[in-house]
Design an enzyme around this catalytic site. Structure first.
Site, PDB file in Angstrom:
ATOM      1  N   ASP A 142       5.278   6.197  -1.126  1.00 22.84           N
ATOM      2  CA  ASP A 142       4.810   6.295   0.196  1.00 22.84           C
ATOM      3  C   ASP A 142       4.759   7.861   0.542  1.00 22.84           C
ATOM      4  OD1 ASP A 142       4.888   3.717   0.068  1.00 22.84           O
ATOM      5  OD2 ASP A 142       6.637   3.302   1.447  1.00 22.84           O
ATOM      6  N   ARG A 193       2.944   1.726   3.597  1.00 22.03           N
ATOM      7  CA  ARG A 193       3.843   1.263   4.556  1.00 22.03           C
ATOM      8  C   ARG A 193       3.559   1.860   5.996  1.00 22.03           C
ATOM      9  NH1 ARG A 193      10.258   1.412   4.019  1.00 22.03           N
ATOM     10  NH2 ARG A 193       9.820   3.618   4.275  1.00 22.03           N
ATOM     11  N   ARG A 227      17.397  -3.959  -2.896  1.00 23.39           N
ATOM     12  CA  ARG A 227      17.663  -3.616  -1.582  1.00 23.39           C
ATOM     13  C   ARG A 227      18.946  -4.539  -1.352  1.00 23.39           C
ATOM     14  NH1 ARG A 227      13.145  -0.949   0.168  1.00 23.39           N
ATOM     15  NH2 ARG A 227      11.327  -1.774  -0.920  1.00 23.39           N
ATOM     16  N   THR A 235      10.007   7.800  -3.611  1.00 26.80           N
ATOM     17  CA  THR A 235       9.075   6.707  -3.089  1.00 26.80           C
ATOM     18  C   THR A 235       7.650   7.036  -3.258  1.00 26.80           C
ATOM     19  OG1 THR A 235       8.330   5.449  -1.069  1.00 26.80           O
ATOM     20  CG2 THR A 235       9.472   7.833  -0.845  1.00 26.80           C
ATOM     21  N   LYS A 245     -26.563   2.229  -0.641  1.00 25.87           N
ATOM     22  CA  LYS A 245     -26.522   0.980  -0.923  1.00 25.87           C
ATOM     23  C   LYS A 245     -25.236   0.474  -1.124  1.00 25.87           C
ATOM     24  CE  LYS A 245     -31.236   0.853  -1.914  1.00 25.87           C
ATOM     25  NZ  LYS A 245     -31.962  -0.139  -1.097  1.00 25.87           N
ATOM     26  N   ASP A 271       6.723   9.611   2.550  1.00 26.81           N
ATOM     27  CA  ASP A 271       6.888   9.382   3.769  1.00 26.81           C
ATOM     28  C   ASP A 271       8.295  10.076   4.298  1.00 26.81           C
ATOM     29  OD1 ASP A 271       8.696   7.279   2.705  1.00 26.81           O
ATOM     30  OD2 ASP A 271       8.112   5.940   4.167  1.00 26.81           O
ATOM     31  N   ASP A 278      14.248   6.587   2.562  1.00 22.48           N
ATOM     32  CA  ASP A 278      15.049   6.835   4.001  1.00 22.48           C
ATOM     33  C   ASP A 278      16.076   5.884   3.745  1.00 22.48           C
ATOM     34  OD1 ASP A 278      15.003   7.930   6.796  1.00 22.48           O
ATOM     35  OD2 ASP A 278      15.248   5.707   6.858  1.00 22.48           O
ATOM     36  N   GLY A 280      12.600   0.540  -3.123  1.00 27.93           N
ATOM     37  CA  GLY A 280      11.345   0.338  -4.337  1.00 27.93           C
ATOM     38  C   GLY A 280      11.103   1.342  -5.246  1.00 27.93           C
TER      39      GLY A 280
END
Length: 319
Positions: free
Chosen positions: A127, A171, A72, A125, A214, A129, A103, A11
């Site tokens: 993410d 993810r 990919r 990335t 509210k 991660d 990864d 990505g």
């Protein structure tokens, strides 16, 4: 080392172009030839190379996405695909490779390293991660993009006295939701790393209404559940007017933040230095505040945990 290649894979993330720029210019500074590989491992297998010059990365540090494109590549996950990629690099006379990605991209880089190509990975990335790094390239920009959207959503939530459920990317990692939820003053943050109860979310909403509140914002990481499902559940069990916004791929685009540009520049330059020093099979990273490198095997085997103190703080402040 006479010739290195650089690619972006998986990505896209804001700051990838800054990383490619840093790799290119640092290599040229040291008298090393540079080529770019278009479309990640797919382009590697088909030999989609482009010569990189000082001019080819001019006016790119502020651009989102990736000028080398990305894709990919399932075939590269096979031994046959990896051998084909290795052969292409050998025939092109490429001595080293820098891979910017997550990864999956690192696993491809590791496979090439084991075949004999010197490889260095850069964590790119949104993410956030990847283990053994303080922040990945693109994460800061994604957070800022999402918080800008949250601020605007809160304006309309206030005007119409509504509850908004906002789903962010990540993810299976809740980092974006944690940072955006805390910075945006969300009433509840739902992340995959922490079990949650919809009854607790509802109690918070009702408690807020009881004291005259509210509107409310519920932040959901995509790995914790679908925003549409959570919004539907809340509407059915509270009677409140609920709207759902899925921010989606808007979080990947846009000009990288200053923080991501600096991070990408540091790591890109350091990756070239590692290759020149004969290093391979490692990730260039800033970890615990220091510029360093970590073996891919260590990255893969280390369990990564987000900073859940942010979650606890957000719970306290959302009282």
């Amino acid at each position: 080392m006479q010739k290195i290649a650089v690619m972006t894979s998986g990505g896209d993330a804001p700051g990838m172009n800054a990383a490619v720029r840093a790799v290119t210019r640092t290599a040229i500074y040291h008298g090393v030839e540079v080529v770019g590989i278009r479309r990640g491992f797919t382009g590697l297998m088909s030999g989609e190379f482009v010569d990189m010059t000082l001019g080819s990365v001019a006016d790119t540090i502020q651009r989102g996405g990736t000028i080398l494109y990305t894709a990919r590549c399932e075939p590269f996950k096979t031994p046959e695909g990896q051998q084909q990629g290795f052969q292409v690099l050998q025939e092109a006379g490429i001595d080293g490779l820098v891979v910017v990605g997550g990864d999956g991209s690192f696993r491809g880089a590791q496979a090439l390293s084991k075949l004999g190509v010197k490889t260095i990975g850069l964590p790119g990335t949104i993410d956030n991660d990847i283990a053994c790094c303080d922040a990945t390239i693109g994460f800061d920009t994604a957070v800022n993009t999402a918080i800008e959207a949250i601020d605007k959503i809160r304006d309309t939530a206030t005007s119409h006295e509504r509850t908004y459920v906002v789903e962010v990317m990540g993810r299976n990692a809740g980092d974006i939701a944690l940072h955006v939820g805390l910075a945006g003053g969300a009433e509840s943050i739902l992340v995959p790393e922490r079990p949650f109860s919809m009854d607790d979310v509802i109690r918070k909403l009702e408690r807020g209404v009881a004291r005259g509140k509210k509107h409310s914002i519920i932040l959901v990481a995509e790995g914790a559940g679908r925003g549409m499902d959570i919004g539907k559940y809340l509407a059915e069990h509270t009677g409140f007017e609920v709207r759902v916004t899925v921010l989606g791929h808007i979080q990947r685009g846009g000009a990288p933040s200053a923080k991501d540009r600096v991070l990408a520049s540091q790591l890109g330059a350091y990756a070239v230095e590692l290759l020149l020093n004969g290093e391979s099979g490692k990730m260039a990273t800033i970890y615990q505040g220091a510029l360093t490198s970590v073996d891919f095997d260590t990255v893969f085997s280390t369990k990564r945990e987000p900073d859940m103190s942010l979650y606890d703080l957000a719970e306290t402040l959302a009282i």
